[in-house]
Design a protein around this motif. Structure first.
Motif, PDB file in Angstrom:
ATOM      1  N   TYR A   1      35.994  43.902  41.112  1.00  0.00           N
ATOM      2  CA  TYR A   1      35.756  42.706  41.929  1.00  0.00           C
ATOM      3  C   TYR A   1      34.407  42.069  41.658  1.00  0.00           C
ATOM      4  CZ  TYR A   1      39.039  45.187  45.075  1.00  0.00           C
ATOM      5  OH  TYR A   1      40.081  45.878  45.609  1.00  0.00           O
TER       6      TYR A   1
ATOM      7  N   ASN B   1      38.581  37.905  39.256  1.00  0.00           N
ATOM      8  CA  ASN B   1      37.584  38.637  38.474  1.00  0.00           C
ATOM      9  C   ASN B   1      38.085  40.041  38.145  1.00  0.00           C
ATOM     10  OD1 ASN B   1      34.824  38.356  37.396  1.00  0.00           O
ATOM     11  ND2 ASN B   1      34.348  40.092  38.723  1.00  0.00           N
ATOM     12  N   ASP B   2      38.658  40.711  39.126  1.00  0.00           N
ATOM     13  CA  ASP B   2      39.204  42.054  38.946  1.00  0.00           C
ATOM     14  C   ASP B   2      40.287  42.044  37.871  1.00  0.00           C
ATOM     15  OD1 ASP B   2      39.908  44.705  39.283  1.00  0.00           O
ATOM     16  OD2 ASP B   2      40.883  44.423  41.205  1.00  0.00           O
TER      17      ASP B   2
ATOM     18  N   ARG C   1      36.851  54.046  43.826  1.00  0.00           N
ATOM     19  CA  ARG C   1      37.199  53.130  42.746  1.00  0.00           C
ATOM     20  C   ARG C   1      37.851  53.852  41.574  1.00  0.00           C
ATOM     21  NH1 ARG C   1      36.708  49.289  46.347  1.00  0.00           N
ATOM     22  NH2 ARG C   1      34.725  48.184  46.429  1.00  0.00           N
TER      23      ARG C   1
ATOM     24  N   LEU D   1      37.389  37.010  43.772  1.00  0.00           N
ATOM     25  CA  LEU D   1      37.166  38.419  43.433  1.00  0.00           C
ATOM     26  C   LEU D   1      38.416  39.029  42.807  1.00  0.00           C
ATOM     27  CD1 LEU D   1      35.098  39.736  46.481  1.00  0.00           C
ATOM     28  CD2 LEU D   1      34.300  38.725  44.343  1.00  0.00           C
ATOM     29  N   ALA D   2      39.591  38.659  43.330  1.00  0.00           N
ATOM     30  CA  ALA D   2      40.846  39.172  42.767  1.00  0.00           C
ATOM     31  C   ALA D   2      41.009  38.721  41.316  1.00  0.00           C
ATOM     32  CB  ALA D   2      42.029  38.707  43.614  1.00  0.00           C
TER      33      ALA D   2
ATOM     34  N   TRP E   1      39.855  36.706  49.297  1.00  0.00           N
ATOM     35  CA  TRP E   1      38.926  36.927  48.185  1.00  0.00           C
ATOM     36  C   TRP E   1      39.572  36.524  46.862  1.00  0.00           C
ATOM     37  CZ3 TRP E   1      36.823  42.564  49.290  1.00  0.00           C
ATOM     38  CH2 TRP E   1      36.012  42.525  50.432  1.00  0.00           C
TER      39      TRP E   1
ATOM     40  N   THR F   1      45.524  34.423  48.268  1.00  0.00           N
ATOM     41  CA  THR F   1      44.746  35.353  47.455  1.00  0.00           C
ATOM     42  C   THR F   1      45.710  36.038  46.492  1.00  0.00           C
ATOM     43  OG1 THR F   1      43.175  35.777  49.236  1.00  0.00           O
ATOM     44  CG2 THR F   1      43.259  37.381  47.451  1.00  0.00           C
TER      45      THR F   1
ATOM     46  N   ASP G   1      38.946  48.381  40.221  1.00  0.00           N
ATOM     47  CA  ASP G   1      38.185  47.540  41.156  1.00  0.00           C
ATOM     48  C   ASP G   1      36.957  46.904  40.521  1.00  0.00           C
ATOM     49  OD1 ASP G   1      40.088  48.262  42.957  1.00  0.00           O
ATOM     50  OD2 ASP G   1      38.816  49.548  44.165  1.00  0.00           O
TER      51      ASP G   1
ATOM     52  N   LEU H   1      44.645  41.793  48.581  1.00  0.00           N
ATOM     53  CA  LEU H   1      43.379  41.450  49.211  1.00  0.00           C
ATOM     54  C   LEU H   1      43.588  40.259  50.149  1.00  0.00           C
ATOM     55  CD1 LEU H   1      41.181  41.623  46.012  1.00  0.00           C
ATOM     56  CD2 LEU H   1      41.391  43.378  47.760  1.00  0.00           C
TER      57      LEU H   1
END
Length: 369
Positions: free
Chosen positions: A200, A93-94, A185, A90-91, A87, A119, A198, A84
């Motif tokens: 995210y 969190n994923d 996804r 978000l990475a 982010w 990232t 995914d 990514l």
């Protein structure tokens, strides 16, 4: 002498950048693990940027599977590497949610990550048969010259993903919402077993609260998100209903299925395989349409839970063998009534304790290397 100074300076700067990224990303990861996993350890192996560059041939376009996904070979095994840009949160969190769910057979399992880049780059198990969209959407099937996926396989995939979402909503101390369910996804392994990925935008509902304010959603937006940004597990139910319609039609049809004849909306590839199915296939298709439309009603309280959706999909799968009257089952399930009183607890009540314990224990095990 001058050239030596330049190269030393360049590599020292790069090392400093990598160390700073590792510190910042490591802090984010630790914070997220503490919040999501109640301080339970989930050892996550790390890889260097150089290892991942080598694994993907410098992230060559020839290794690109789809948006952000690269195929690679790492330490003697085929893997998927997710890259990514910009982010980092978000990475992380994923990675954390994927690690929590790694014990479920229909979730793409993380192998590790690289924290030395701005990232984080994530490493997952392989999915040899690619992205579900490439096997379902008529335009992509034609473009990539794939064989259309049969109805029995589509229905099984729907039930398996529904089960994964049920666990996501109920197997942890607080319900977790995926927030981004759609064809892109979901990946497929060599046996076409679906793997949800995914996470995210995934969020958990805070303790003592009935909903959560979500800042991001992708692809499908349920009416309540557009109105208030406050969502419950029923947001995922809405998105899953849209996914069901896409599995049926082979394209983005959304709620245009309301009141339509089955032959007008179903993917022609499904109807073409109707050699022996006959009335049985037609009843199955109609039952899935009914279920999808129930999942996508505007009022979230009138939608079923993912647990009830999973149960109904199992009944629909068995219909061809048992001859159950599916329309009667739909009525008896009272899918149009409120399920709020048991939404977050119903899987724990209905699944075996062994199943729940397996997922909880898996979230505490080291990730596979």
């Amino acid at each position: 002498m001058r050239w030596s100074w330049f190269t030393d300076h360049f590599f020292n700067k790069r090392k400093q950048r990598e160390e700073r990224a590792f510190y910042e990303n490591g802090s984010l990861l630790l914070e997220k693990l503490i919040v999501c996993c109640n301080a339970k350890p989930i050892p996550i192996p790390t890889f260097s940027p150089q290892q991942l560059l080598l694994a993907t041939n410098n992230f060559s376009s020839s290794e690109l599977l789809g948006y952000s996904w690269y195929k690679g070979s790492l330490e003697g095994r085929i893997v998927l590497i997710k890259r990514l840009y910009g982010w980092a949160d978000l990475a992380i969190n994923d990675l954390v949610i994927s690690a929590q769910m790694s014990g479920h057979s229909n979730v793409l399992k993380p192998i590790g990550c690289c924290l030395h880049t701005p990232t984080p780059i994530l490493v997952f198990e392989s999915a040899a048969n690619g992205i579900l969209a490439d096997r379902i959407f008529i335009s992509r099937v034609t473009k990539r010259q794939h064989q259309p996926m049969g109805w029995e396989r589509r229905l099984k995939i729907a039930r398996q993903i529904a089960h994964a979402l049920s666990y996501l909503h109920t197997a942890f101390p607080r319900p977790v919402l995926h927030m981004s369910i759609h064809m892109y996804r979901i990946l497929l392994d060599e046996d076409d077993v679906p793997k949800l990925s995914d996470f995210y935008f995934s969020v958990s509902i805070p303790e003592g609260e009935a909903d959560v304010e979500a800042h991001e959603a992708f692809y499908f937006d349920a009416p309540e998100f557009k109105a208030s940004r406050k969502v419950t597990e029923k947001f995922d139910v809405y998105c899953f209903g849209q996914l069901l319609l896409e599995l049926l039609t082979g394209k983005g049809i959304h709620n245009r299925a309301q009141g339509s004849c089955i032959n007008e909306i179903v993917d022609p590839a499904i109807l073409a395989e109707d050699g022996e199915g006959g009335v049985s296939l037609e009843h199955q298709l109609q039952a899935v349409v009914d279920l999808a439309l129930t999942c996508t009603v505007e009022d979230p309280q009138r939608r079923p839970t993912m647990v009830d959706v999973t149960k109904q999909l199992r009944r629909i799968e068995r219909f061809a063998e048992t001859g159950e009257v599916l329309l009667g089952n739909l009525q008896n399930l009272k899918l149009h009534e409120s399920f709020e009183e048991h939404a977050s607890a119903s899987l724990k009540r209905n699944a075996s304790s062994d199943e729940i314990q397996a997922v909880n224990e898996a979230s505490e095990r080291p990730l596979e290397v």
